[in-house]
Design an enzyme around this catalytic site. Sequence first.
Site, PDB file in Angstrom:
ATOM      1  N   GLY A 124      -4.753 -10.611   8.425  1.00  0.00           N
ATOM      2  CA  GLY A 124      -5.623 -11.237   9.093  1.00  0.00           C
ATOM      3  C   GLY A 124      -6.971 -10.709   8.963  1.00  0.00           C
ATOM      4  O   GLY A 124      -7.935 -11.477   8.860  1.00  0.00           O
ATOM      5  N   ASN A 125      -7.052  -9.350   8.899  1.00  0.00           N
ATOM      6  CA  ASN A 125      -8.417  -8.659   8.858  1.00  0.00           C
ATOM      7  C   ASN A 125      -8.703  -8.583   7.476  1.00  0.00           C
ATOM      8  O   ASN A 125      -9.861  -8.327   7.244  1.00  0.00           O
ATOM      9  CB  ASN A 125      -8.249  -7.276   9.670  1.00  0.00           C
ATOM     10  CG  ASN A 125      -8.296  -7.137  11.218  1.00  0.00           C
ATOM     11  OD1 ASN A 125      -9.210  -8.358  11.521  1.00  0.00           O
ATOM     12  ND2 ASN A 125      -7.776  -6.594  11.758  1.00  0.00           N
ATOM     13  N   LYS A 161      -0.240  -7.135  21.017  1.00  0.00           N
ATOM     14  CA  LYS A 161      -1.023  -7.591  19.686  1.00  0.00           C
ATOM     15  C   LYS A 161      -2.261  -7.995  19.782  1.00  0.00           C
ATOM     16  O   LYS A 161      -2.710  -8.774  20.493  1.00  0.00           O
ATOM     17  CB  LYS A 161       0.003  -8.834  19.420  1.00  0.00           C
ATOM     18  CG  LYS A 161      -0.376  -9.811  18.042  1.00  0.00           C
ATOM     19  CD  LYS A 161       0.021  -8.826  16.855  1.00  0.00           C
ATOM     20  CE  LYS A 161      -0.713  -9.203  15.699  1.00  0.00           C
ATOM     21  NZ  LYS A 161      -0.579  -8.097  14.410  1.00  0.00           N
ATOM     22  N   LYS A 221       2.976 -10.399  11.745  1.00  0.00           N
ATOM     23  CA  LYS A 221       3.225 -10.945  10.268  1.00  0.00           C
ATOM     24  C   LYS A 221       3.945  -9.863   9.491  1.00  0.00           C
ATOM     25  O   LYS A 221       4.577 -10.352   8.460  1.00  0.00           O
ATOM     26  CB  LYS A 221       2.078 -11.618   9.788  1.00  0.00           C
ATOM     27  CG  LYS A 221       0.950 -10.696   9.240  1.00  0.00           C
ATOM     28  CD  LYS A 221       0.920 -10.534   7.865  1.00  0.00           C
ATOM     29  CE  LYS A 221      -0.262  -9.408   7.588  1.00  0.00           C
ATOM     30  NZ  LYS A 221      -0.590  -8.419   8.333  1.00  0.00           N
ATOM     31  N   LYS A 267       2.825  -2.125   9.874  1.00  0.00           N
ATOM     32  CA  LYS A 267       3.073  -2.244   8.464  1.00  0.00           C
ATOM     33  C   LYS A 267       4.296  -1.055   7.958  1.00  0.00           C
ATOM     34  O   LYS A 267       5.136  -1.517   7.113  1.00  0.00           O
ATOM     35  CB  LYS A 267       1.852  -1.856   7.759  1.00  0.00           C
ATOM     36  CG  LYS A 267       0.678  -2.943   8.130  1.00  0.00           C
ATOM     37  CD  LYS A 267      -0.248  -2.969   7.398  1.00  0.00           C
ATOM     38  CE  LYS A 267      -1.532  -3.562   8.392  1.00  0.00           C
ATOM     39  NZ  LYS A 267      -1.282  -4.843   8.529  1.00  0.00           N
TER      40      LYS A 267
HETATM   41  N1  LIG Z   1      -2.641   5.931   9.024  1.00  0.00           N
HETATM   42  C1  LIG Z   1      -3.546   5.038   8.546  1.00  0.00           C
HETATM   43  N2  LIG Z   1      -3.689   4.976   7.241  1.00  0.00           N
HETATM   44  C2  LIG Z   1      -4.633   3.957   6.811  1.00  0.00           C
HETATM   45  N3  LIG Z   1      -5.365   3.192   7.677  1.00  0.00           N
HETATM   46  C3  LIG Z   1      -4.951   3.170   9.012  1.00  0.00           C
HETATM   47  C4  LIG Z   1      -4.129   4.123   9.566  1.00  0.00           C
HETATM   48  N4  LIG Z   1      -4.165   3.997  10.789  1.00  0.00           N
HETATM   49  C5  LIG Z   1      -4.699   2.967  11.086  1.00  0.00           C
HETATM   50  N5  LIG Z   1      -5.437   2.422   9.954  1.00  0.00           N
HETATM   51  C6  LIG Z   1      -6.420   1.262  10.104  1.00  0.00           C
HETATM   52  O1  LIG Z   1      -5.372   0.203  10.253  1.00  0.00           O
HETATM   53  C7  LIG Z   1      -6.014  -1.101   9.451  1.00  0.00           C
HETATM   54  C8  LIG Z   1      -4.970  -1.864   9.087  1.00  0.00           C
HETATM   55  O2  LIG Z   1      -4.299  -2.553  10.359  1.00  0.00           O
HETATM   56  P1  LIG Z   1      -5.027  -4.030  10.675  1.00  0.00           P
HETATM   57  O3  LIG Z   1      -6.509  -4.293  10.291  1.00  0.00           O
HETATM   58  O4  LIG Z   1      -4.694  -4.282  12.134  1.00  0.00           O
HETATM   59  O5  LIG Z   1      -4.199  -5.088   9.589  1.00  0.00           O
HETATM   60  P2  LIG Z   1      -4.378  -6.313   9.057  1.00  0.00           P
HETATM   61  O6  LIG Z   1      -4.910  -6.205   7.601  1.00  0.00           O
HETATM   62  O7  LIG Z   1      -2.749  -6.753   8.684  1.00  0.00           O
HETATM   63  O8  LIG Z   1      -5.139  -7.348   9.860  1.00  0.00           O
HETATM   64  C9  LIG Z   1      -6.558  -0.175   8.375  1.00  0.00           C
HETATM   65  O9  LIG Z   1      -7.522  -0.991   7.659  1.00  0.00           O
HETATM   66  C10 LIG Z   1      -7.201   1.048   8.783  1.00  0.00           C
HETATM   67  O10 LIG Z   1      -8.392   0.751   9.268  1.00  0.00           O
HETATM   68  N1  LIG Z   2      -0.095 -12.393  13.250  1.00  0.00           N
HETATM   69  C1  LIG Z   2      -0.339 -11.318  12.678  1.00  0.00           C
HETATM   70  O1  LIG Z   2       0.394 -10.035  12.549  1.00  0.00           O
HETATM   71  O2  LIG Z   2      -1.778 -11.125  12.570  1.00  0.00           O
HETATM   72  P1  LIG Z   2      -2.649 -10.052  11.952  1.00  0.00           P
HETATM   73  O3  LIG Z   2      -2.001  -9.498  10.649  1.00  0.00           O
HETATM   74  O4  LIG Z   2      -3.947 -10.578  11.392  1.00  0.00           O
HETATM   75  O5  LIG Z   2      -2.771  -9.022  12.858  1.00  0.00           O
END
Ligand SMILES: Nc1ncnc2c1ncn2[C@@H]1O[C@H](COP(=O)(O)OP(=O)(O)O)[C@@H](O)[C@H]1O
Ligand SMILES: NC(=O)OP(=O)(O)O
Length: 314
Positions: free
Chosen positions: A11-12, A129, A213, A275
């Site tokens: 999502g990000n 979440k 997700k 992840k």
């Molecule tokens: N150990 C790690 N290695 C790399 N990135 C990390 C780590 N811990 C936290 N992050 C952060 O977590 C982010 C991914 O989580 P998030 O932004 O919540 O995921 P999504 O892309 O699914 O929305 C990365 O972009 C980074 O900023």
């Molecule tokens: N539902 C969910 O996991 O969304 P993000 O990837 O945006 O956190």
Amino acid sequence: MKKVSIVAIGGNALIKDNDHIALQDQRQAVEATCKHIAELVATGTQVVVTHGNGPQVGFLMRRSEIAQTELPLIPLDILVADTQGGIGYMIQQCLVNELKKRGLSNEVVSVVTQVEVDAADRAFSHPAKPIGGFMTEEIAQHHAKNEGWTVFEDAGRGWRRAVASPEPINILEIGVIRSLINQGTVVICCGGGGIPIVNIEGSIQGVAAVIDKDKVSALLARDLKADMLVVTTGVEKVAINFGTPEQKVIDTMTVAEAEAYYNEGHFPPGSMGPKIEAALDYLRGTEGVAIITTPEKMAEAISGHTGTHIVQSK
Ligand SMILES: Nc1ncnc2c1ncn2[C@@H]1O[C@H](COP(=O)(O)OP(=O)(O)O)[C@@H](O)[C@H]1O
Ligand SMILES: NC(=O)OP(=O)(O)O
């Protein structure tokens, strides 16, 4: 037999930061991501796309709350369904355009997907979440005090609102997803983690939660016996000691190494933690490879040149 790859879009990765939350920004991000997905389809891989909705479902929830003096509040399961439709539609349209540019005519479809969770999951009493945008601590605490929000600091990036995120148990539409894949359709499913539902004496109903997700992508990858799970997010590679002067990126790690780093606390809950959990969950049930990288680096990572690869053994 074609190789099946699950590509999970964060999502990000669709909304890069608080300054890019407009729909045209998201559209640009989806267009860019779909170029890379189309390249993967062009290699003959059977691609199944899942996507997040954390920022988007938080924004929809806030819209509904702000409008509640005029219109009834919208329950969270419906908001998740709305994001499946909105984001799925955008991916579907951009992907068709990108496939056409490459002379491909694969059909692309978004499946409204329900995912069963346990009504007794302890996550319902421990919201974890993150949804919506990032806030300052002051604003977060204000909402917590006045509107009862659960708020927390998200991986050093700012404060966010949190909702319940139970474990996904069962993808209800898995049969139709499998049929669509078998006929060569590019399927977008399990959007926003899937619409959380519980089964009460044979009758299903939605519940207020947002499933992770990445976790549902792992369940999907196992169900489909996928060859690869590609989790795209905001970083090209996973790191240990992330965000510290000792940060060190990882090219390849085994399941055992990833478990050890996870237990040492290198992957925070709500961001990288799910992840890694997803990758491990998938690899415990299937022979395959899990890759974590950015959407832009997806093709390079799949060909082994970047990203973090999690494998059974080196
Ligand atoms: N150990 C790690 N290695 C790399 N990135 C990390 C780590 N811990 C936290 N992050 C952060 O977590 C982010 C991914 O989580 P998030 O932004 O919540 O995921 P999504 O892309 O699914 O929305 C990365 O972009 C980074 O900023
Ligand atoms: N539902 C969910 O996991 O969304 P993000 O990837 O945006 O956190």
